[in-house]
Design an enzyme around this catalytic site. Structure first.
Site, PDB file in Angstrom:
ATOM      1  N   GLN A  31       8.246 -10.529  -0.638  1.00 40.49           N
ATOM      2  CA  GLN A  31       6.822 -10.175  -0.462  1.00 40.49           C
ATOM      3  C   GLN A  31       5.935 -11.418  -0.508  1.00 40.49           C
ATOM      4  O   GLN A  31       4.908 -11.479   0.163  1.00 40.49           O
ATOM      5  CB  GLN A  31       6.375  -9.199  -1.556  1.00 40.49           C
ATOM      6  CG  GLN A  31       6.910  -7.787  -1.414  1.00 40.49           C
ATOM      7  CD  GLN A  31       8.193  -7.580  -2.196  1.00 40.49           C
ATOM      8  OE1 GLN A  31       8.959  -8.518  -2.429  1.00 40.49           O
ATOM      9  NE2 GLN A  31       8.467  -6.353  -2.590  1.00 40.49           N
TER      10      GLN A  31
ATOM     11  N   ARG B 173       3.706  -0.558   0.516  1.00 39.70           N
ATOM     12  CA  ARG B 173       4.190  -0.868  -0.827  1.00 39.70           C
ATOM     13  C   ARG B 173       3.036  -1.491  -1.598  1.00 39.70           C
ATOM     14  O   ARG B 173       1.995  -1.814  -1.034  1.00 39.70           O
ATOM     15  CB  ARG B 173       5.460  -1.742  -0.819  1.00 39.70           C
ATOM     16  CG  ARG B 173       5.674  -2.665   0.326  1.00 39.70           C
ATOM     17  CD  ARG B 173       4.995  -4.002   0.317  1.00 39.70           C
ATOM     18  NE  ARG B 173       4.797  -4.542  -0.997  1.00 39.70           N
ATOM     19  CZ  ARG B 173       3.725  -5.170  -1.370  1.00 39.70           C
ATOM     20  NH1 ARG B 173       2.725  -5.337  -0.511  1.00 39.70           N
ATOM     21  NH2 ARG B 173       3.580  -5.646  -2.577  1.00 39.70           N
TER      22      ARG B 173
ATOM     23  N   ASP C 189       2.361  -2.604 -11.761  1.00 35.48           N
ATOM     24  CA  ASP C 189       2.702  -1.265 -11.265  1.00 35.48           C
ATOM     25  C   ASP C 189       2.437  -0.189 -12.292  1.00 35.48           C
ATOM     26  O   ASP C 189       2.248   0.976 -11.962  1.00 35.48           O
ATOM     27  CB  ASP C 189       4.163  -1.225 -10.814  1.00 35.48           C
ATOM     28  CG  ASP C 189       4.318  -1.988  -9.523  1.00 35.48           C
ATOM     29  OD1 ASP C 189       4.393  -3.226  -9.571  1.00 35.48           O
ATOM     30  OD2 ASP C 189       4.288  -1.337  -8.454  1.00 35.48           O
TER      31      ASP C 189
ATOM     32  N   ARG D 255       8.878   6.903  -4.949  1.00 37.13           N
ATOM     33  CA  ARG D 255       9.173   5.716  -5.762  1.00 37.13           C
ATOM     34  C   ARG D 255       8.788   6.023  -7.218  1.00 37.13           C
ATOM     35  O   ARG D 255       7.793   6.701  -7.455  1.00 37.13           O
ATOM     36  CB  ARG D 255       8.417   4.467  -5.247  1.00 37.13           C
ATOM     37  CG  ARG D 255       8.955   3.989  -3.893  1.00 37.13           C
ATOM     38  CD  ARG D 255       8.458   2.631  -3.507  1.00 37.13           C
ATOM     39  NE  ARG D 255       9.118   1.563  -4.242  1.00 37.13           N
ATOM     40  CZ  ARG D 255       8.723   0.290  -4.174  1.00 37.13           C
ATOM     41  NH1 ARG D 255       7.684  -0.051  -3.435  1.00 37.13           N
ATOM     42  NH2 ARG D 255       9.370  -0.642  -4.847  1.00 37.13           N
TER      43      ARG D 255
END
Ligand code: MRU
Length: 349
Positions: free
Chosen positions: A198, A52, A239, A96
């Site tokens: 995370q 990820r 992102d 994703r």
């Protein structure tokens, strides 16, 4: 320039025949790698969060295309393999939706495919390795540029994991923090980052591997931490960054940006150029991934016969450029991006 020392932890390793992926879901308890020899496996590793973080997702997908070509194209001029590789690329693209690095990397791989219609494997592998190496180099460059900005900072807060684990190595936000810390120790705080944790499972662990002390806080403690005066900057990754400077990042980043404004704390977004989506004018168009409500709901509520307890699980949000003080890329820094956006970076040296 900072000396590029051996990377503490690598989430992705190419073996020559397979992609080794560190199963981040098992950290910090266990350091376990899974090996993938086909693109479907890599797509599943991305969808299931074994790997990820936007840049790492893009790099993994690039190697996934290499594996697809190795599996389907025997280099004898036979036909049919192009469709199989195209289907694998679609599978990878569907893994994703929010991190644009995924689509950016696949686009690069498709261009290489188009340029090598007979036997693309060697060229694809060279491209994937270049994407991987460039990402590490970009992180070191961002680290130095971001550390310059943090020259007077006493304390920083980061969110999610934007470190070596989430990238080719070194990290974006954590690269900046690593570089700043090498110059002069600063206080580092990490939000735990619900629901996947995370921050708690990855960020403080990763920093500890490098001997950098970090203090974990509950996400809900951020306002109080800012009020205490202990931090000067929030430093996060991204992102997807829109042309106007709006930045999508892990859910909770927008909350931190709003809180930072209230408390006179500054916000830095560190991300490579591959995170800028030149086709996205503003953050309004960025697709926000919704993940299963099972990630949030305690098991006792997961009974479909109980329609009164539901959950909402968007896993990214968009911070408007107006709340961002600095966007740091390997190509340069944009201070106060509201208005100008990141346009000036497009053709910068
Ligand atoms: O859902 P994840 O763990 O893939 O989300 C990761 C993040 O939001 C990171 O902060 C972002 O990708 C930047 S990573 C350098």
């Amino acid at each position: 320039m900072t000396m590029q020392k051996k990377l503490a932890v690598q989430s992705l390793q190419w073996t020559g025949q397979a992609l080794k992926v560190l199963d981040q879901r098992q950290l910090p308890g266990k350091l376990a790698y899974d090996e993938y020899t086909d693109a479907s496996g890599v797509a599943e590793a991305i969808a299931s969060m074994r790997v990820r973080g936007a840049p790492a997702i893009g790099i993994a997908a690039a190697y996934g295309v290499v594996l697809s070509a190795m599996q389907h194209c025997r280099g004898d001029g036979g036909s049919g393999w192009q469709q199989q590789v195209a289907a694998d690329i679609e599978r990878l693209a569907a893994s994703r939706p929010t991190a644009v690095n995924l689509f950016w990397a696949l686009q690069h791989m498709q261009e290489v495919l188009a340029g090598h219609p007979k036997d693309p494997v060697a060229a694809l592998l060279a491209c994937a390795e270049q994407i991987h190496a460039d990402d590490v180099a970009a992180n070191y460059a961002m680290g130095e540029l971001g550390a310059d900005i943090l020259a007077d900072a006493q304390g920083v807060l980061t969110h999610c994991n934007a470190g070596a684990l989430a990238t080719g190595g070194y990290g974006t936000a954590l690269g900046v923090i690593r570089s700043a810390y090498q110059r002069r120790p600063i206080s580092v705080y990490a939000g735990e980052t619900r629901p996947w944790l995370q921050g708690a499972r990855l960020t403080v662990w990763e920093l500890a591997q490098d001997g950098i002390a970090a203090t974990l806080i509950a996400d809900s403690a951020a306002a109080w931490l800012m009020k205490s005066g202990k931090i000067d900057w929030v430093v996060v990754g991204a992102d997807r960054i829109a042309v106007n400077g709006d930045a999508a990042n892990k859910i909770g980043t927008y909350s931190l940006a709003v809180l930072a404004k209230q408390h006179g704390v500054k916000l830095m977004v560190a991300a490579p150029m591959s995170t800028i989506d030149w086709n996205m004018e503003t953050g309004d168009g960025i697709e926000i991934e919704q993940r299963s409500i099972a990630e949030l709901l305690p098991e006792a509520y997961r009974d479909s016969n109980n329609p009164l307890v539901n959950a909402w699980n968007p896993v990214f949000d968009v911070t408007p450029a107006a709340l961002i003080d600095a966007i740091v890329t390997e190509r340069g820094v944009v201070l106060n991006p509201a208005g100008q956006g990141v346009r000036g970076l497009k053709h910068a040296d």
